[in-house]
Design a protein around this motif. Structure first.
Motif, mmCIF file in Angstrom:
data_model
loop_
_atom_site.group_PDB
_atom_site.id
_atom_site.type_symbol
_atom_site.label_atom_id
_atom_site.label_comp_id
_atom_site.label_asym_id
_atom_site.label_seq_id
_atom_site.Cartn_x
_atom_site.Cartn_y
_atom_site.Cartn_z
ATOM 1 N N PHE A 163 0.850 -1.186 0.000
ATOM 2 C CA PHE A 163 0.000 0.000 0.000
ATOM 3 C C PHE A 163 0.888 1.239 0.000
ATOM 4 N N VAL A 164 0.637 2.133 -0.955
ATOM 5 C CA VAL A 164 1.471 3.306 -1.154
ATOM 6 C C VAL A 164 0.594 4.542 -0.985
ATOM 7 N N GLY A 165 0.963 5.400 -0.038
ATOM 8 C CA GLY A 165 0.209 6.624 0.203
ATOM 9 C C GLY A 165 0.792 7.811 -0.533
ATOM 10 N N THR A 166 0.276 8.982 -0.234
ATOM 11 C CA THR A 166 0.683 10.190 -0.939
ATOM 12 C C THR A 166 2.007 10.757 -0.434
ATOM 13 N N ASP A 167 2.380 10.457 0.787
ATOM 14 C CA ASP A 167 3.637 10.943 1.358
ATOM 15 C C ASP A 167 4.767 9.990 0.958
ATOM 16 N N PRO A 168 5.975 10.504 0.676
ATOM 17 C CA PRO A 168 7.077 9.609 0.297
ATOM 18 C C PRO A 168 7.373 8.515 1.326
ATOM 19 N N ARG B 120 -9.804 9.013 -10.562
ATOM 20 C CA ARG B 120 -8.923 10.068 -11.076
ATOM 21 C C ARG B 120 -9.022 11.367 -10.294
ATOM 22 N N ASP B 121 -10.189 11.664 -9.754
ATOM 23 C CA ASP B 121 -10.365 12.975 -9.122
ATOM 24 C C ASP B 121 -11.028 12.892 -7.755
ATOM 25 N N ALA B 122 -10.504 12.022 -6.920
ATOM 26 C CA ALA B 122 -10.929 11.957 -5.526
ATOM 27 C C ALA B 122 -10.368 13.168 -4.788
ATOM 28 N N SER B 123 -10.812 13.376 -3.558
ATOM 29 C CA SER B 123 -10.220 14.453 -2.765
ATOM 30 C C SER B 123 -10.307 14.129 -1.277
ATOM 31 N N PHE B 124 -9.316 14.620 -0.570
ATOM 32 C CA PHE B 124 -9.336 14.628 0.886
ATOM 33 C C PHE B 124 -10.046 15.923 1.273
ATOM 34 N N ARG B 125 -11.090 15.848 2.086
ATOM 35 C CA ARG B 125 -11.792 17.052 2.516
ATOM 36 C C ARG B 125 -11.470 17.313 3.977
ATOM 37 N N PRO C 138 -7.081 17.433 -3.966
ATOM 38 C CA PRO C 138 -7.299 16.386 -4.969
ATOM 39 C C PRO C 138 -6.178 15.350 -4.965
ATOM 40 N N PHE C 139 -6.573 14.106 -5.205
ATOM 41 C CA PHE C 139 -5.590 13.040 -5.346
ATOM 42 C C PHE C 139 -6.139 12.002 -6.311
ATOM 43 N N ARG C 140 -5.252 11.123 -6.738
ATOM 44 C CA ARG C 140 -5.621 10.019 -7.629
ATOM 45 C C ARG C 140 -5.421 8.719 -6.866
ATOM 46 N N ASN C 141 -6.251 7.745 -7.158
ATOM 47 C CA ASN C 141 -6.173 6.512 -6.396
ATOM 48 C C ASN C 141 -6.426 5.313 -7.306
ATOM 49 N N THR C 142 -5.638 4.288 -7.106
ATOM 50 C CA THR C 142 -5.830 3.015 -7.791
ATOM 51 C C THR C 142 -5.812 1.927 -6.731
ATOM 52 N N ILE D 106 -0.717 12.470 -5.278
ATOM 53 C CA ILE D 106 -1.130 13.853 -5.521
ATOM 54 C C ILE D 106 -0.354 14.302 -6.742
ATOM 55 N N GLY D 107 -1.077 14.607 -7.809
ATOM 56 C CA GLY D 107 -0.434 14.974 -9.069
ATOM 57 C C GLY D 107 0.310 16.301 -8.965
ATOM 58 N N VAL D 108 1.473 16.339 -9.539
ATOM 59 C CA VAL D 108 2.291 17.556 -9.611
ATOM 60 C C VAL D 108 2.534 17.832 -11.095
#
Length: 139
Positions: free
Chosen positions: A38-43, A89-94, A102-106, A125-127
């Motif tokens: 499992f890979v999250g948004t933080d490095p 493709r266009d989920a978000s943390f609220r 916005p973030f992307r998730n698979t 999180i797309g950059v």
């Protein structure tokens, strides 16, 4: 491959469980098989195996105190045989103040003992390429 409402709904339930800290849900629906990652948004968010993933969800739930929601975007869910996957493709943390990040998730599922189990998730999180490379290098 065929579309899967079952996996779409299960992914929505994962979002809810992550926001509420429902650890028994994760323990039931995450694979215990070797190779689950499992890979999250933080490095630093890279968890291998059920125990590491559940511990990370516990720690994040305590840190956020239920103050964050995960809002689904345009979920697309598919399955073929015992494998299924969902892309968002266009989920978000609220955040509590209403800010959306916005973030992307698979997510990838595998049917084990008659139930879908999460075997892989990757959120990012797309950059923009201009920010990363100094120019637009999109093909």
């Amino acid at each position: 491959m065929e579309q899967s409402d079952e996996l779409r709904d299960l992914t929505l339930r994962f979002y809810e469980a992550a926001a509420t800290g429902d650890l028994p849900f994760f323990e039931r629906h995450v694979s215990r098989q070797q190779g689950a990652v499992f890979v999250g948004t933080d490095p630093n968010e890279w968890w291998e195996g059920l125990e590491a993933f559940v511990e990370a969800m516990r720690a994040q739930s305590e840190a956020l105190e239920g103050e964050m929601q995960i809002v689904a975007g345009r979920l697309q869910a598919y399955q073929e045989g015992s494998i299924g996957w969902v892309i968002d493709r266009d989920a978000s943390f609220r955040l509590p103040d209403g800010t959306g990040i916005p973030f992307r998730n698979t997510v990838v599922f595998r049917r084990e003992d008659g139930e879908w189990k999460l075997v892989h998730e990757h959120a990012s999180i797309g950059v923009r390429n201009e920010e990363m490379f100094g120019e637009d290098v999109t093909a």
